[in-house]
Design a protein around this motif. Structure first.
Motif: not given
Length: 419
Positions: A264-287
């Motif tokens: 995820i890249t965050v821009y203000q006035e067409n300039v890159e001000i922040s970068k956020v990287s993330m990863a997630a696993t989505i599990l059924p609640l039972k598992v």
């Protein structure tokens, strides 16, 4: 009077809290969420699949943003967000009047090629949204600019058409409701990094539900990592745009995302001000619950937990039609301590087994039978009493609800466990 054939365009489209998995609506910090728009849609696709599947209002609305023209590979409906053709005279005027350096010149000629027969520069390559902004700024073509909220409405229409090719690139704006109070000092002159990070996290979660078809119920997100970098301050009075690129994804048998890696890249006035990287696993609640059950802590003594204030009054103890209203001082999986006020609860002394009822948001009811272990008066208040109860009987469903309530709303009494 609003025309029945016209789609009304709001100033902003705040994202509903259900997509961000936050409890309060004011905590939704995302607006105008959408998929990157297709610059060109083949005529056959547009006329055979898009137009028949949408309403008259939506057709009129799309006609403001897509027009039929000759593309590189034949007739297409092209997004009218930048000039498709620029006359030589206009181009020469721009190049002579604007402060365009050599790098910008190369950029322009990489996108436009001169058609000598027409005497115009013609767009030859597809462009990104960042390219689009650069071009509009150079040529001062504000009339071509499509606002983020308009793009969100276009995206919503095209998202319903499976035949339209989709890009795994998504956009949104950071949105702070006027009444919202974030954890930043009132004299702060910029948007806090924590607010940007939270908005990016919510944006990533929302992409799973809206574009990854992840259901709202019966699943949980296991965050693998979340990394944030900041390059400069974010001004309070200028809009912020966020772009998410799906770097990696795995699907379950229902074709829903069950693992994702996002940038995820965050821009203000067409300039890159922040970068956020993330990863997630989505599990059924039972598992998830099966995995969690194998990781339960082993304590030498039964740990006690204080409940957050919201739930301390959610208990009653009953016997033969009598109901004792009290507050929970602490609780565990084997018992609880409560506080009474008013008349001395002497009737409890002679009772061996009583019923108890608890209620918690999301989790639901916890019901069972308990036994009085001890009763004493508060040393500081004559009409206040404390009592300890041990749980005697409880069903498997209720014990699971009790465990879930403690996990969600309990806070370990740390000093009790140390000494």
């Amino acid at each position: 009077m609003i025309s029945p054939n016209k789609i009304e365009i709001p100033n902003v489209i705040p994202l509903s809290k259900q997509y961000t998995r936050t409890f309060f609506q004011e905590d939704s910090l995302v607006s105008n969420i959408r998929r990157a728009l297709q610059r060109e849609i083949p005529v056959d696709t547009f006329e055979s699949y898009v137009l028949p599947a949408i309403t008259i209002q939506e057709r009129i609305f799309l006609s403001n943003y897509y027009e039929k023209r000759n593309g590189v590979n034949g007739l297409v409906y092209s997004l009218k967000s930048i000039p498709l053709k620029i006359s030589v005279e206009t181009a020469n005027a721009v190049l002579s009047e604007a402060n365009i350096d050599e790098e910008q010149m190369k950029f322009l000629f990489s996108l436009y090629a001169l058609d000598e027969e027409e005497g115009k520069y013609v767009l030859k390559n597809t462009v990104t949204e960042a390219d689009e902004i650069k071009i509009l700024q150079m040529f001062k073509q504000k009339a071509f600019h499509i606002r983020n909220v308009e793009k969100a409405l276009v995206s919503e229409i095209l998202e319903k058409i499976p035949e339209v090719p989709k890009k795994d690139v998504f956009f949104a704006n950071l949105h702070t409701p006027p009444t919202h109070k974030f954890f930043a000092p009132p004299n702060l002159k910029h948007i806090s990094g924590m607010q940007i990070t939270e908005a990016a996290r919510q944006f990533g979660i929302a992409c799973h539900h809206i574009f990854g078809r992840v259901p709202f119920e019966g699943v949980t997100f296991l965050l693998q990592y979340l990394n944030a970098e900041f390059f400069q301050y974010a001004k309070l009075n200028m809009p912020i745009k966020m772009r998410t690129i799906l770097k990696d994804v795995k699907y379950n048998k229902e074709k829903q995302w069950n693992y994702s890696s996002l940038e995820i890249t965050v821009y203000q006035e067409n300039v890159e001000i922040s970068k956020v990287s993330m990863a997630a696993t989505i599990l059924p609640l039972k598992v998830y619950q099966r995995l969690k059950s194998g990781q339960e802590e082993v304590y030498e003594i039964d740990p006690r937990f204080r409940l957050i204030d919201k739930f301390r009054n959610n208990i009653s103890i009953r016997d033969n039609g009598k109901k004792f209203i009290c507050t929970i001082e602490n609780m565990s999986q084997k018992g609880f301590m409560v506080k009474f006020s008013g008349k001395h609860p002497s009737d409890l002394n002679d009772r061996v087994v009583l019923e108890f009822f608890m209620h918690f948001d999301i989790v639901g009811f916890v019901h069972g039978k308990c036994r009085l272990l001890w009763l004493r008066e508060d040393n500081h208040n004559e009409d206040t009493y404390f009592a300890g109860f041990g749980i005697e009987e409880i069903s498997e469903l209720d014990i699971e609800n009790l465990k879930e309530s403690i996990a969600r709303y309990g806070r370990l009494i740390e000093e009790r466990e140390i000494f």
